[in-house]
Design an enzyme around this catalytic site. Structure first.
Site, PDB file in Angstrom:
ATOM      1  N   GLU A   1      -0.148  61.564  63.502  1.00 46.44           N
ATOM      2  CA  GLU A   1      -0.792  62.314  62.419  1.00 46.44           C
ATOM      3  C   GLU A   1       0.278  62.735  61.433  1.00 46.44           C
ATOM      4  OE1 GLU A   1      -2.578  65.873  63.999  1.00 46.44           O
ATOM      5  OE2 GLU A   1      -0.904  66.258  65.346  1.00 46.44           O
TER       6      GLU A   1
ATOM      7  N   ARG B   1     -12.518  76.447  67.339  1.00 47.81           N
ATOM      8  CA  ARG B   1     -11.175  75.957  67.670  1.00 47.81           C
ATOM      9  C   ARG B   1     -10.238  77.106  68.014  1.00 47.81           C
ATOM     10  NH1 ARG B   1      -8.053  72.080  63.557  1.00 47.81           N
ATOM     11  NH2 ARG B   1      -7.941  74.033  62.372  1.00 47.81           N
TER      12      ARG B   1
ATOM     13  N   ARG C   1      11.043  91.906  75.429  1.00 50.06           N
ATOM     14  CA  ARG C   1      11.315  90.476  75.410  1.00 50.06           C
ATOM     15  C   ARG C   1      11.582  89.941  76.806  1.00 50.06           C
ATOM     16  NH1 ARG C   1      14.309  86.080  75.142  1.00 50.06           N
ATOM     17  NH2 ARG C   1      14.085  84.658  73.379  1.00 50.06           N
TER      18      ARG C   1
ATOM     19  N   LYS D   1      -3.532  74.783  68.304  1.00 50.22           N
ATOM     20  CA  LYS D   1      -3.051  75.105  66.948  1.00 50.22           C
ATOM     21  C   LYS D   1      -2.173  76.359  66.999  1.00 50.22           C
ATOM     22  CE  LYS D   1      -4.650  75.227  62.134  1.00 50.22           C
ATOM     23  NZ  LYS D   1      -4.006  73.974  61.714  1.00 50.22           N
TER      24      LYS D   1
ATOM     25  N   TYR E   1      -3.306  79.999  65.187  1.00 50.35           N
ATOM     26  CA  TYR E   1      -3.770  80.302  63.832  1.00 50.35           C
ATOM     27  C   TYR E   1      -4.874  79.349  63.416  1.00 50.35           C
ATOM     28  CZ  TYR E   1      -1.272  76.361  61.638  1.00 50.35           C
ATOM     29  OH  TYR E   1      -0.840  75.110  61.248  1.00 50.35           O
TER      30      TYR E   1
END
Length: 284
Positions: free
Chosen positions: A179, A51, A99, A147, A32
């Site tokens: 962070e 990114r 799945r 991310k 995301y």
């Protein structure tokens, strides 16, 4: 009611649907980006796209839509939802399949979801009062530079911080600050040096972090990239975080130890003002 974008369609949020077999839902097999919106336009958007492509490449995930189309979707949602200040969230999944831990990327169609949030970004409680943070052990996976939507531990860490009376947590490995739960961390020493961790697999390669460092360099302010300890953070003159949701957020307390007399410090405040002013010059 908000308009959202789901796999090619603009729909009211109440009608938004994804497959129960989407791997983003089943495995957090998704990435995301969050672009801030100021004055009805996008902040740092090209960097967010870069990114996104990096994250997708690291995971072998396809991006089947052009950058121009993604920009158009962002702008359409900002216009339809009347966003002057806020954010646009974009989530890309590997796609839907039965799945199984194993997957065939080529056999799936990537999923794409975008939605907006109206949010004050300039005159905020964080800008006025600063953040209180606590340090917590970092138990995330080893590729924090990608991310992904695997945000359970950062969410739990933030809730642990709130339960202790703080606003956020700074995550610690081997005695060093990595962070925040959703932001990059900086300290300012008593000598005036600004310090933040160098980029690695252990932290997110923050867009706001990179842009702030670029802007700071134009003013002669030097930001030193090196690891710093919890003890150094406790002794800092100031601290702050950077993110697309806060820009530059002053930190006024770490583990109950006040910094800059418990108020937003002058370095963080000036960097925040400079970042906002410069960002407004190149909105999309």
């Amino acid at each position: 009611m908000r308009t959202v974008y789901v796999n090619g369609d603009y729909v009211p949020e109440s009608e938004a649907r994804i497959s129960v077999f989407d791997r983003g839902f089943l495995f957090a097999d998704a990435i995301y980006e969050v672009a801030a919106v100021l004055d009805g336009k996008l902040v740092d958007f090209p960097a967010h796209l870069r990114r996104l492509h990096r994250s997708a490449g690291e995971l072998g995930m396809r991006v089947d839509i052009s950058d121009d189309a993604l920009l158009d979707i962002h702008r359409t949602l900002v216009e339809r939802n009347g966003i002057e200040q806020g954010q646009v969230y974009m989530q890309l999944t590997r796609g839907a399949a039965d799945r199984d831990f194993a997957f065939d990327t080529d056999a799936m169609t990537p999923g794409l979801v975008l939605f907006t949030l109206k949010k004050e970004l300039i005159d905020t409680p964080v800008a006025r009062n600063g953040l209180k943070v606590v340090t917590i052990e970092d138990l995330r996976w080893g590729r924090c530079d990608i991310k992904t939507t695997q945000l359970l531990y950062p969410s739990l860490a933030k809730m642990q911080a709130k339960a202790s009376g703080a606003d956020d947590a700074w995550l610690v490995r081997d005695g060093h600050i990595m962070e925040g739960t959703s932001n990059n961390a900086f300290i300012v020493t008593s000598e005036g040096a600004i310090i933040t961790r160098p980029l690695s697999n252990g932290i997110l390669h923050g867009i706001t972090r990179a842009t702030l460092m670029e802007y700071a360099a134009t003013t002669g302010v030097r930001i030193e990239e090196r690891a710093f300890t919890v003890a150094e953070a406790h002794q800092a003159a100031e601290a702050f975080v950077t993110s697309a949701s806060m820009f530059v957020g002053p930190v006024v307390s770490i583990d109950g130890i006040n910094l800059s007399d418990g108020k937003p410090g002058p370095v963080a405040t000036q960097l925040r003002q400079h970042y906002i002013a410069e960002s407004r010059k190149r909105l999309l």
